[in-house]
Design a protein around this motif. Structure first.
Motif, short mmCIF file in Angstrom:
data_model
loop_
_atom_site.label_atom_id
_atom_site.label_comp_id
_atom_site.label_asym_id
_atom_site.label_seq_id
_atom_site.Cartn_x
_atom_site.Cartn_y
_atom_site.Cartn_z
N VAL A 122 31.60 46.90 44.69
CA VAL A 122 30.31 47.51 45.00
C VAL A 122 30.39 48.29 46.31
CG1 VAL A 122 27.93 47.01 45.69
CG2 VAL A 122 28.91 45.88 43.69
N GLU A 123 30.98 47.68 47.32
CA GLU A 123 31.09 48.33 48.62
C GLU A 123 31.96 49.58 48.55
OE1 GLU A 123 32.48 45.04 50.93
OE2 GLU A 123 30.45 44.44 51.53
N GLU A 124 33.05 49.51 47.78
CA GLU A 124 33.93 50.68 47.64
C GLU A 124 33.22 51.80 46.90
OE1 GLU A 124 37.17 53.19 47.87
OE2 GLU A 124 36.75 51.33 48.96
N ALA A 125 32.43 51.47 45.88
CA ALA A 125 31.68 52.49 45.15
C ALA A 125 30.67 53.18 46.06
CB ALA A 125 30.97 51.86 43.95
N GLN A 126 30.05 52.41 46.94
CA GLN A 126 29.05 52.98 47.84
C GLN A 126 29.67 53.96 48.82
OE1 GLN A 126 27.77 49.14 49.20
NE2 GLN A 126 25.84 49.23 48.07
N VAL A 132 24.07 51.10 44.20
CA VAL A 132 24.30 50.03 43.23
C VAL A 132 23.14 49.05 43.33
CG1 VAL A 132 25.84 48.22 42.43
CG2 VAL A 132 26.79 50.28 43.49
N ILE A 133 22.38 48.95 42.25
CA ILE A 133 21.22 48.07 42.18
C ILE A 133 21.54 46.89 41.28
CG2 ILE A 133 18.76 47.91 41.67
CD1 ILE A 133 19.48 49.91 43.87
N LEU A 134 21.32 45.68 41.76
CA LEU A 134 21.52 44.48 40.95
C LEU A 134 20.29 44.21 40.10
CD1 LEU A 134 23.09 42.02 43.56
CD2 LEU A 134 24.29 43.50 41.93
N ALA A 155 24.83 44.97 47.81
CA ALA A 155 24.10 45.90 46.93
C ALA A 155 22.97 46.60 47.68
CB ALA A 155 23.56 45.16 45.71
N ASP A 156 22.46 47.67 47.08
CA ASP A 156 21.36 48.42 47.67
C ASP A 156 19.99 47.86 47.31
OD1 ASP A 156 22.75 50.73 49.01
OD2 ASP A 156 23.55 50.95 46.97
N GLY A 157 19.95 46.89 46.42
CA GLY A 157 18.67 46.29 46.05
C GLY A 157 18.86 45.26 44.97
N LEU A 158 17.86 44.44 44.81
CA LEU A 158 17.89 43.38 43.80
C LEU A 158 16.55 43.32 43.09
CD1 LEU A 158 19.05 40.76 42.46
CD2 LEU A 158 18.09 39.51 44.41
N LYS A 159 16.58 43.35 41.79
CA LYS A 159 15.40 43.17 40.96
C LYS A 159 15.74 42.16 39.87
CE LYS A 159 12.21 46.18 42.38
NZ LYS A 159 10.82 45.78 42.72
N GLU A 204 22.03 62.44 38.21
CA GLU A 204 21.32 63.45 38.96
C GLU A 204 20.47 62.88 40.09
OE1 GLU A 204 19.07 65.56 36.13
OE2 GLU A 204 20.79 66.20 34.97
N GLY A 205 20.25 63.71 41.09
CA GLY A 205 19.29 63.39 42.13
C GLY A 205 19.80 62.39 43.14
N SER A 206 18.99 62.15 44.14
CA SER A 206 19.29 61.15 45.18
C SER A 206 18.07 60.30 45.40
CB SER A 206 19.69 61.85 46.48
OG SER A 206 19.93 60.89 47.48
N PRO A 207 17.93 59.19 44.69
CA PRO A 207 16.69 58.42 44.67
C PRO A 207 16.64 57.31 45.71
CG PRO A 207 18.14 57.59 42.98
CD PRO A 207 18.89 58.66 43.71
N ALA A 208 17.29 57.50 46.85
CA ALA A 208 17.35 56.41 47.82
C ALA A 208 15.97 55.93 48.23
CB ALA A 208 18.14 56.86 49.06
N ALA A 209 15.07 56.88 48.44
CA ALA A 209 13.74 56.49 48.92
C ALA A 209 12.94 55.77 47.87
CB ALA A 209 12.98 57.75 49.37
#
Length: 311
Positions: A122-126, A132-134, A155-159, A204-209
């Motif tokens: 996950v860290e390498e992909a980032q 990367v969302i769990l 990860a960038d988030g957990l749901k 597509e896109g950059s949905p960080a926010a």
């Protein structure tokens, strides 16, 4: 999607044990729900599902072959080790995750897994600019089940998967005499004409926010700590008894007469799927990643002791 995690965790929610044979799954409904939730999280169209599971000698069974033939579904198979644990699945997930990130295949990866071994991938992909969302399976209290703390931090988030999606698609197996064909049990009915787009990558896109999904307080999560306690807890015998009871109850409610006869004939060996459920469930109960050989021996001996009492 780490199918081993997805189905064993769903089985825990439905039956109280990770024994996958104790559940029947409507895959079409479950996949649809996961796609919709992933697309809502990223606000992007889904590209493809990568479906990671294990198979004997790496050869797909009937249901896996059917899933692999669905459009936009990529079947990735590991194999079973001699101890019944899946082999090669985590490696495949990690390699694919990094490779697709490096090649800019997608901007958001939705990962359905809880395995600590995927943290570095996950860290390498980032590093290559992806998120990367769990997406975790909910436990009985609607909290993430079986997610490594290290993986959460990476990860960038957990749901959690919407609980209704699990409850609708995954049901307890009952009355073996009424069980339909293996394909119907595994896939929840006939394949649909329009194949699903399922969740591992979004384009597509950059949905960080748009993806601010912080996990709840650690005390509220049903997660593995990645640590091992080498001292047996005082209630170990009680914990073992509870795990064995749940597994035996689930197995008995779903097993065919042939499966029961095979179990008895193979004694003292325990079938791979049952042994894996016993070990996984006790690890969850104790909050330990690795069980000592002494505890494993006690668990397996208790299984046959309670089996003899029940039958």
């Amino acid at each position: 999607m780490d199918v081993g995690y997805l189905l064993s965790a769903a089985a825990v929610r439905v039956t109280g044990t990770s024994l996958r044979n104790g559940i029947q799954v409507d895959y079409e409904s479950l996949i649809d729900a996961l796609v919709q939730q992933s697309e809502a999280l990223s606000e992007l169209p889904m590209l493809r599902v990568h479906w990671y599971d294990s198979a004997r000698d790496g050869v797909p069974d009937g249901s896996q072959q059917f899933i692999g033939e669905l459009p936009n579904v990529k079947l990735r198979l590991g194999r079973f080790g001699v101890d019944g644990q899946q082999k090669g699945v985590d490696l495949r997930i990690g390699l694919d995750l990094v490779m697709h990130a490096r090649n800019a295949v997608a901007d958001v990866f939705v990962l359905v897994s809880g395995d600590d071994d995927l943290t570095e991938a996950v860290e390498e992909a980032q590093v290559h600019g992806v998120q990367v969302i769990l997406l975790a399976v909910p436990n009985g209290q609607d909290r993430p089940h079986g997610i490594s703390r290290h993986l959460i931090r990476a990860a960038d988030g957990l749901k959690i998967i919407f609980p209704d999606a699990i409850d609708h698609a995954v049901t307890k197996m009952e009355t073996p005499s009424a069980v339909p064909s293996p394909m119907a049990v595994s896939l929840g009915g006939h394949p649909r004409a329009k194949a699903p787009l399922t969740g591992s990558t979004a384009q597509e896109g950059s949905p960080a926010a748009r993806l601010s999904s912080a996990p709840a307080a650690s005390g509220a999560l049903d997660i593995s700590t990645g640590t091992t306690n080498h001292e047996d807890p005082p209630d170990l015998a009680e914990q073992i008894g509870s795990v064995v009871t749940n597994v035996l109850t689930t197995f008995r409610s779903s097993a065919t007469p042939e499966a029961l006869a095979e179990l008895t004939a193979g004694k003292p060996s325990i079938p791979r799927d049952i042994d894996k459920a016993l070990l996984t469930d006790l690890s969850d109960h104790l909050g330990e990643v690795d069980l000592s050989e002494a505890v494993r021996h006690q668990l397996r001996a208790r299984f046959w002791e309670q089996y003899d009492q029940a039958w």
